[in-house]
Design a protein around this motif. Structure first.
Motif, mmCIF file in Angstrom:
data_model
loop_
_atom_site.group_PDB
_atom_site.id
_atom_site.type_symbol
_atom_site.label_atom_id
_atom_site.label_comp_id
_atom_site.label_asym_id
_atom_site.label_seq_id
_atom_site.Cartn_x
_atom_site.Cartn_y
_atom_site.Cartn_z
ATOM 1 N N ARG A 27 1.091 -0.802 -0.326
ATOM 2 C CA ARG A 27 0.246 -0.223 -0.015
ATOM 3 C C ARG A 27 1.064 1.380 0.317
ATOM 4 N NH1 ARG A 27 -4.726 -0.477 -0.172
ATOM 5 N NH2 ARG A 27 -6.094 -2.927 0.402
ATOM 6 N N SER A 28 2.145 1.149 0.905
ATOM 7 C CA SER A 28 2.901 2.275 0.586
ATOM 8 C C SER A 28 3.584 2.389 -0.618
ATOM 9 C CB SER A 28 3.392 1.872 1.478
ATOM 10 O OG SER A 28 4.845 1.073 0.747
ATOM 11 N N GLU A 29 3.240 1.703 -1.546
ATOM 12 C CA GLU A 29 4.111 1.768 -3.075
ATOM 13 C C GLU A 29 3.358 2.230 -4.072
ATOM 14 O OE1 GLU A 29 7.444 1.596 -4.514
ATOM 15 O OE2 GLU A 29 8.020 1.815 -2.354
ATOM 16 N N LEU A 30 1.766 1.771 -3.994
ATOM 17 C CA LEU A 30 0.419 2.134 -4.282
ATOM 18 C C LEU A 30 0.694 3.840 -3.852
ATOM 19 C CD1 LEU A 30 -1.585 1.888 -6.177
ATOM 20 C CD2 LEU A 30 -2.746 1.469 -3.759
ATOM 21 N N LEU A 31 0.872 4.231 -2.447
ATOM 22 C CA LEU A 31 0.466 5.778 -2.137
ATOM 23 C C LEU A 31 2.118 6.603 -2.854
ATOM 24 C CD1 LEU A 31 -0.041 5.360 1.133
ATOM 25 C CD2 LEU A 31 -1.399 6.072 -0.457
ATOM 26 N N VAL A 32 2.637 5.934 -3.222
ATOM 27 C CA VAL A 32 4.165 6.919 -3.633
ATOM 28 C C VAL A 32 4.302 6.483 -5.588
ATOM 29 C CG1 VAL A 32 6.302 6.265 -5.016
ATOM 30 C CG2 VAL A 32 5.385 5.672 -2.108
ATOM 31 N N ARG A 33 3.498 5.935 -5.636
ATOM 32 C CA ARG A 33 2.894 5.596 -7.047
ATOM 33 C C ARG A 33 2.011 6.642 -7.732
ATOM 34 N NH1 ARG A 33 6.963 3.741 -6.395
ATOM 35 N NH2 ARG A 33 7.282 1.311 -7.817
ATOM 36 N N ARG A 34 1.245 6.929 -6.339
ATOM 37 C CA ARG A 34 -0.032 8.032 -7.094
ATOM 38 C C ARG A 34 0.862 9.794 -6.725
ATOM 39 N NH1 ARG A 34 -5.070 4.949 -3.416
ATOM 40 N NH2 ARG A 34 -5.473 3.894 -4.998
ATOM 41 N N GLU A 78 2.821 0.622 -13.124
ATOM 42 C CA GLU A 78 3.053 0.019 -11.707
ATOM 43 C C GLU A 78 2.326 0.204 -11.206
ATOM 44 O OE1 GLU A 78 6.926 1.795 -11.010
ATOM 45 O OE2 GLU A 78 7.532 1.101 -12.909
ATOM 46 N N ARG A 79 1.001 1.363 -10.709
ATOM 47 C CA ARG A 79 0.381 1.583 -10.282
ATOM 48 C C ARG A 79 -1.585 0.503 -10.342
ATOM 49 N NH1 ARG A 79 -3.631 6.644 -12.283
ATOM 50 N NH2 ARG A 79 -4.245 4.764 -13.445
ATOM 51 N N ASP A 80 -1.480 0.349 -11.085
ATOM 52 C CA ASP A 80 -2.445 -0.413 -11.627
ATOM 53 C C ASP A 80 -2.106 -2.011 -11.144
ATOM 54 O OD1 ASP A 80 -3.641 1.437 -12.867
ATOM 55 O OD2 ASP A 80 -3.672 0.852 -14.922
ATOM 56 N N PHE A 81 -1.363 -2.073 -11.370
ATOM 57 C CA PHE A 81 0.522 -3.581 -11.166
ATOM 58 C C PHE A 81 -0.419 -3.866 -9.810
ATOM 59 C CE2 PHE A 81 3.189 -6.039 -9.200
ATOM 60 C CZ PHE A 81 3.006 -7.540 -10.137
#
Length: 216
Positions: free
Chosen positions: A9-16, A180-183
């Protein structure tokens, strides 16, 4: 590339956040390019007008020179040309357009009075004065045109450079980050679904065991 992405989830926030910054940067570059192209178009119109005016001045000056050479002789014209040599003070100043330095050239007046050209008025004809005036006008127009041309080159180079950066962000960086976000989002959703199914099975198994044991 997505295989090496840490699906958290932290990586998802970073990508966004990265996507937001990349899109903001792309939009700012587009605004910069628009401002540069507006200035480029304005200077292009000035350059075309200056070039047309310079061509007319040069044509008139060449015509006057040919006539004077034929009537007064090449020696008289050459002697006057040597005597009338001089220097013109030139300075540069610049202004910034979307971060690009646009050159403005300032110079001393090119045109001179008849008595300031260095040749003898008694030994020359008014035709030579006309030739001098004509080529002074050509030089004046040429100096003005040089500054415009230099600015146009700088603008064209920066427009090209900015367009490359816009295209890189729009067609490479942003789509890559979105992929990357979608993945990451997909992996997280799959994990959440697996956890939900696991919990439902565990709950069903616990209920079954309770039913099989009967009331305590």
């Amino acid at each position: 590339m997505v295989d090496r992405v840490s699906a958290t989830r932290s990586e998802l926030l970073v990508r966004r956040a990265q996507i937001g910054l990349a899109v903001q940067g792309r939009d700012l570059l587009k605004e910069k390019r628009t401002a540069l192209m507006r200035e480029f178009n304005r200077l292009s119109q000035n350059a075309l007008a200056a070039m047309k005016d310079l061509e007319e001045r040069a044509r008139d000056a060449r015509g006057a020179l040919s006539e004077t050479t034929a009537l007064d002789g090449p020696e008289a014209v050459g002697s006057a040309a040597l005597a009338s040599g001089g220097e013109i003070g030139v300075g540069l100043k610049s202004k910034s357009v979307a971060g690009v330095k646009i050159v403005e050239l300032e110079h001393d007046p090119v045109g001179r009075a008849r008595t300031d050209r260095g040749y003898s008025l008694a030994a020359t004809t008014p035709r030579i004065d006309g030739v001098a005036e004509g080529f002074e006008a050509v030089l004046d127009g040429l100096l003005d045109f040089v500054a415009v041309e230099l600015s146009l080159r700088r603008l064209a180079e920066e427009i090209t450079r900015t367009t490359r950066r816009v295209n890189a962000l729009e067609h490479v960086v942003v789509p890559g980050l979105e992929g990357e976000r979608d993945f990451i989002a997909m992996v997280l959703e799959e994990r959440e679904l697996e956890n939900r199914v696991r919990l439902m099975r565990a709950k069903a198994r616990a209920n079954k065991e309770t039913t099989e044991r009967g009331p305590a």
